[in-house]
Write an enzyme that holds these catalytic residues in place. Structure first.
Site, PDB file in Angstrom:
ATOM      1  N   TYR A 158       6.964   6.540  -4.839  1.00 33.65           N
ATOM      2  CA  TYR A 158       6.301   5.450  -4.333  1.00 33.65           C
ATOM      3  C   TYR A 158       4.919   6.087  -3.742  1.00 33.65           C
ATOM      4  CZ  TYR A 158       4.931   1.438  -1.426  1.00 33.65           C
ATOM      5  OH  TYR A 158       4.362   0.391  -0.988  1.00 33.65           O
ATOM      6  N   LYS A 162       0.900   5.489  -4.913  1.00 29.55           N
ATOM      7  CA  LYS A 162       0.161   4.925  -3.845  1.00 29.55           C
ATOM      8  C   LYS A 162      -1.088   5.819  -3.611  1.00 29.55           C
ATOM      9  CE  LYS A 162       2.185   0.890  -3.677  1.00 29.55           C
ATOM     10  NZ  LYS A 162       1.599  -0.216  -4.264  1.00 29.55           N
TER      11      LYS A 162
END
Ligand code: NAD
Length: 266
Positions: A158, A162
């Site tokens: 994750y 990002k």
């Protein structure tokens, strides 16, 4: 004189527009006057998002599309242009996460997170970017996260996805500036969506850990670290989204706007 936040006559695509934040972004753009193509892979949530936008007087069309399939993304973009004539705004809000110690992070999960959060987002930027270059301009808003800039334990896929969203945003902003396409991003902290309320939904997010932390521990580790001391409410993403989509942001590109209750100011 036209209000600087007025989006009347604009066409927007909101990818992940049936989600907690995406739906609010779609509502905000529609309420500011844009026609919104709401794109999502979840048919039920998509139908409910369209109902909600229409109930509030907005104009929206559903597109059931999996953004990890570049051909499906191209087909969706083609249909939006065929129906509405142009695309002025793209919001990329699709994303998933799951937490697992890095040393045991499953390959399949790693790939799935990157495929949606990173590859899918790029396919949407690329397909819509081509249209915007052709028509002479547009606005792209990518939803990153505070964890694009600081590390989040047990969330390697994750966080890296990002971080890459930030670099896609900056690269396209520089590359497409002369085509009058502004590319900006948002960095939210924890918002009251199923993903953001990790303390309440912890069992669904943890995988392969010896012990899932208690709700209290997780609250301390999440909103306990936010200066404002609370979750963001989903509608609190609207102002930043409409601003970046509007004439009010005409000199803003390559910027990552934190909507984080002060988290990154620490
Ligand atoms: N909620 C938070 O606290 C928070 C914080 C920081 C960043 N974010 C980011 O904001 C964005 C929205 O998060 P959210 O909380 O609304 O999550 P959410 O789970 O409510 O919404 C995500 C949406 O993306 C859709 N989606 C997933 N895979 C897809 C695919 N392959 N193709 C098309 N659509 C797909 C889902 O169906 C869902 O509707 C995500 O990118 C997330 O990483 C959220």
């Amino acid at each position: 004189m036209k209000h600087p936040f007025d989006l009347t006559g604009k066409t927007a695509i909101v990818v992940g527009g049936a989600g907690g934040l995406g739906q609010q972004q779609a509502i905000g753009l529609a309420n500011a006057g844009a026609v919104v193509a709401v794109v999502d892979v979840n048919a039920e949530r998509l139908a409910s998002a369209i109902r909600e936008i229409k109930q509030q007087g907005g104009n929206a069309r559903p597109f059931l599309t999996d953004i990890t399939d570049p051909h499906a993304v191209q087909a969706m973009v083609h249909t939006v242009v065929a129906e509405f004539g142009r695309i002025d705004i793209l919001v990329n809000a699709a994303g998933i996460t799951q937490r697992c110690p890095s040393e045991d992070f499953p390959e399949e999960l790693f790939e799935r997170i990157l495929n949606i959060n990173l590859n899918g987002l790029f396919y949407a930027c690329q397909s819509v970017g081509k249209v915007m270059i052709r028509q002479g301009g547009g606005r792209i808003i990518n939803v990153a996260s505070i964890f694009a800039t600081v590390g989040l334990p047990e969330s390697v896929a994750y966080s890296m996805s990002k971080g890459a969203v930030v670099q896609i945003t900056r690269t396209l902003a520089v590359e497409w500036a002369t085509s009058h396409i502004a590319v900006n991003g948002l960095m939210p902290s924890w918002f009251e969506t199923p993903m953001g309320k990790v303390a309440d939904n912890r069992n669904q997010f943890y995988k392969g850990v010896a012990r899932v932390p208690s709700a209290e521990e997780l609250k301390e580790k999440t909103i306990g670290r936010v200066p404002l001391g609370r979750y963001g409410m989903p509608h609190e993403i609207i102002g930043a989204t409409v601003f970046l989509a509007s004439d009010a942001a005409s000199m803003v590109t390559g910027h990552l706007l934190a909507v984080d209750g002060g988290f990154l100011a620490q």
